[in-house]
Write a protein that holds these residues in place. Structure first.
Motif, PDB file in Angstrom:
ATOM      1  N   ASP A  22      -5.184   1.661   1.439  1.00  9.94           N
ATOM      2  CA  ASP A  22      -6.207   1.226   0.494  1.00  9.94           C
ATOM      3  C   ASP A  22      -5.895   1.630  -0.945  1.00  9.94           C
ATOM      4  OD1 ASP A  22      -7.542   0.093   2.535  1.00  9.94           O
ATOM      5  OD2 ASP A  22      -9.073   1.638   2.724  1.00  9.94           O
ATOM      6  N   LEU A  23      -5.000   2.602  -1.116  1.00  6.68           N
ATOM      7  CA  LEU A  23      -4.655   3.016  -2.478  1.00  6.68           C
ATOM      8  C   LEU A  23      -3.828   1.963  -3.207  1.00  6.68           C
ATOM      9  CD1 LEU A  23      -3.845   6.838  -2.271  1.00  6.68           C
ATOM     10  CD2 LEU A  23      -5.536   5.737  -3.722  1.00  6.68           C
ATOM     11  N   LEU A  24      -3.190   1.067  -2.446  1.00  4.13           N
ATOM     12  CA  LEU A  24      -2.426  -0.005  -3.078  1.00  4.13           C
ATOM     13  C   LEU A  24      -3.353  -0.860  -3.932  1.00  4.13           C
ATOM     14  CD1 LEU A  24      -0.127  -1.129  -0.132  1.00  4.13           C
ATOM     15  CD2 LEU A  24       0.481   0.282  -2.089  1.00  4.13           C
ATOM     16  N   VAL A  43       1.614   0.613  -6.418  1.00  3.27           N
ATOM     17  CA  VAL A  43       2.232  -0.462  -5.645  1.00  3.27           C
ATOM     18  C   VAL A  43       2.974   0.047  -4.406  1.00  3.27           C
ATOM     19  CG1 VAL A  43       2.460  -1.966  -7.640  1.00  3.27           C
ATOM     20  CG2 VAL A  43       4.329  -0.423  -7.053  1.00  3.27           C
ATOM     21  N   GLU A  44       3.070   1.368  -4.257  1.00  2.00           N
ATOM     22  CA  GLU A  44       3.817   1.906  -3.119  1.00  2.00           C
ATOM     23  C   GLU A  44       3.338   3.313  -2.778  1.00  2.00           C
ATOM     24  OE1 GLU A  44       8.002   1.815  -3.747  1.00  2.00           O
ATOM     25  OE2 GLU A  44       8.485   2.765  -1.850  1.00  2.00           O
ATOM     26  N   THR A  45       3.045   3.543  -1.504  1.00  2.00           N
ATOM     27  CA  THR A  45       2.571   4.863  -1.065  1.00  2.00           C
ATOM     28  C   THR A  45       3.235   5.232   0.263  1.00  2.00           C
ATOM     29  OG1 THR A  45       0.717   3.954   0.203  1.00  2.00           O
ATOM     30  CG2 THR A  45       0.284   4.503  -2.102  1.00  2.00           C
ATOM     31  N   GLU A  46       3.146   6.509   0.608  1.00  2.00           N
ATOM     32  CA  GLU A  46       3.559   6.951   1.932  1.00  2.00           C
ATOM     33  C   GLU A  46       2.556   7.967   2.448  1.00  2.00           C
ATOM     34  OE1 GLU A  46       8.452   6.588   1.768  1.00  2.00           O
ATOM     35  OE2 GLU A  46       7.484   8.521   1.969  1.00  2.00           O
ATOM     36  N   ALA A  47       2.307   7.932   3.761  1.00  2.00           N
ATOM     37  CA  ALA A  47       1.371   8.870   4.380  1.00  2.00           C
ATOM     38  C   ALA A  47       2.137  10.034   5.016  1.00  2.00           C
ATOM     39  CB  ALA A  47       0.551   8.153   5.445  1.00  2.00           C
ATOM     40  N   LYS A 167      -0.621  -8.614  -1.111  1.00  2.00           N
ATOM     41  CA  LYS A 167       0.183  -8.839   0.081  1.00  2.00           C
ATOM     42  C   LYS A 167       0.787  -7.496   0.479  1.00  2.00           C
ATOM     43  CE  LYS A 167       2.435 -11.963  -2.107  1.00  2.00           C
ATOM     44  NZ  LYS A 167       3.453 -12.977  -2.462  1.00  2.00           N
ATOM     45  N   ILE A 168       0.229  -6.901   1.493  1.00  2.00           N
ATOM     46  CA  ILE A 168       0.630  -5.549   1.859  1.00  2.00           C
ATOM     47  C   ILE A 168       1.669  -5.574   2.975  1.00  2.00           C
ATOM     48  CG2 ILE A 168      -0.161  -3.383   2.878  1.00  2.00           C
ATOM     49  CD1 ILE A 168      -2.826  -3.830   1.431  1.00  2.00           C
ATOM     50  N   ALA A 169       2.724  -4.808   2.813  1.00  2.00           N
ATOM     51  CA  ALA A 169       3.763  -4.702   3.827  1.00  2.00           C
ATOM     52  C   ALA A 169       3.911  -3.241   4.239  1.00  2.00           C
ATOM     53  CB  ALA A 169       5.087  -5.242   3.295  1.00  2.00           C
ATOM     54  N   VAL A 170       4.493  -3.038   5.415  1.00  2.00           N
ATOM     55  CA  VAL A 170       4.654  -1.695   5.963  1.00  2.00           C
ATOM     56  C   VAL A 170       6.114  -1.504   6.346  1.00  2.00           C
ATOM     57  CG1 VAL A 170       3.915  -0.096   7.771  1.00  2.00           C
ATOM     58  CG2 VAL A 170       2.334  -1.825   6.899  1.00  2.00           C
ATOM     59  N   SER A 171       6.616  -0.265   6.178  1.00  2.00           N
ATOM     60  CA  SER A 171       7.974   0.007   6.626  1.00  2.00           C
ATOM     61  C   SER A 171       8.106   1.471   7.010  1.00  2.00           C
ATOM     62  CB  SER A 171       8.994  -0.328   5.527  1.00  2.00           C
ATOM     63  OG  SER A 171       9.102   0.747   4.609  1.00  2.00           O
ATOM     64  N   LYS A 172       9.284   1.831   7.418  1.00  2.00           N
ATOM     65  CA  LYS A 172       9.586   3.236   7.623  1.00  2.00           C
ATOM     66  C   LYS A 172       9.628   3.943   6.281  1.00  2.00           C
ATOM     67  CE  LYS A 172      13.386   2.215   9.932  1.00  2.00           C
ATOM     68  NZ  LYS A 172      14.591   2.373  10.793  1.00  2.00           N
ATOM     69  N   PHE A 187       3.508  -0.845   0.847  1.00  2.00           N
ATOM     70  CA  PHE A 187       3.825  -1.338  -0.492  1.00  2.00           C
ATOM     71  C   PHE A 187       3.363  -2.774  -0.657  1.00  2.00           C
ATOM     72  CE2 PHE A 187       7.501  -3.950   0.709  1.00  2.00           C
ATOM     73  CZ  PHE A 187       7.859  -3.376   1.936  1.00  2.00           C
ATOM     74  N   ILE A 188       3.278  -3.198  -1.906  1.00  2.00           N
ATOM     75  CA  ILE A 188       2.849  -4.561  -2.214  1.00  2.00           C
ATOM     76  C   ILE A 188       4.070  -5.467  -2.174  1.00  2.00           C
ATOM     77  CG2 ILE A 188       1.813  -6.071  -3.926  1.00  2.00           C
ATOM     78  CD1 ILE A 188       0.154  -3.723  -4.869  1.00  2.00           C
TER      79      ILE A 188
END
Length: 202
Positions: A22-24, A43-47, A167-172, A187-188
């Motif tokens: 949600d921070l994006l 535009v980019e975060t990590e948990a 447009k939210i995407a997920v990765s390692k 990230f967006i």
DNA sequence: TAAAAGATCCGCT
DNA sequence: GCGGATCTTTTAA
């Protein structure tokens, strides 16, 4: 300052993965007083999720620098890495959980001139803030913000200034050794200010 | 007291 | 795309 709509503490007290996602699109703002305002869209975060996450600083022990991770959601965690660089995190969930969200990249909005001064030698605007430490350098964030609350020293996070479809995407996650296979990076998609990495292609 | 690792950046190929 | 720089923090003895 009236145009900003600050996120409440409750925003950061939710589940870490939801908070990171949600921070994006939200806006990171630093008020430098007479020097003006610096701001950028996240535009980019990590948990990093406490004791369940091998990559989290809180995974091993609750000592030293990682003690900040166990503070209440909405606390700022800044740490020094590789002898040169700072990374900016916001602690999530309730006190004692040991989780946080790393802000990896923002899109510059206000104070771009000041950011360029903070990042000598950088020509392209795309390279000002596309990395955890680059963002800290551009914003002038140092360890004096570690273990302070958001808003306490002029740094805060606001709702987006305008409507926008994300447009939210997920990765390692990037750059870590332990727990690297977990899909905790958000990230967006197609945003040019996201860090350049092969994981962007999915 | 000492040693090793690390949530990165930048320049060079 | 790859490897070096660089020093704080942590951990072990």
């Amino acid at each position: 300052m009236d145009k900003y709509e600050l996120l409440t503490d409750n925003f950061f007290k939710r589940e870490t993965l939801k908070t990171a996602k949600d921070l994006l699109g939200k806006v990171l703002v630093k008020n430098n007083g007479k020097k003006g305002i610096l701001s950028g869209k996240i535009v980019e975060t990590e948990a990093y999720i406490g004791e369940h996450d091998p990559a989290c600083h809180a995974f091993q022990k609750t000592s030293g620098r990682s003690s900040v991770l166990y503070e209440e959601g909405g606390t700022i965690y800044v740490y020094f890495i590789y002898g040169n660089y700072y990374c900016f995190n916001v602690v999530t969930e309730k006190k004692g959980t040991g989780s946080a969200v790393l802000i990896r990249a923002v899109e510059p909005l206000e104070g771009i001139g000041q950011m360029k001064l903070n990042r000598p030698g950088i020509k392209s605007i795309h390279d000002l803030t596309n990395g955890p430490s680059k963002m800290c350098m551009a914003f002038g964030i140092g360890r004096e913000f570690n273990n302070t609350r958001l808003s306490a020293k002029g740094i805060f996070i606001s709702e987006p200034l305008g409507e926008e479809k994300l447009k939210i995407a997920v990765s390692k996650r990037i750059g870590i050794v332990k727990g690297a296979e977990l899909p905790y990076r958000f990230f967006i998609k197609d945003n040019p200010y996201v860090t350049k990495h092969k994981f962007n292609k999915i």
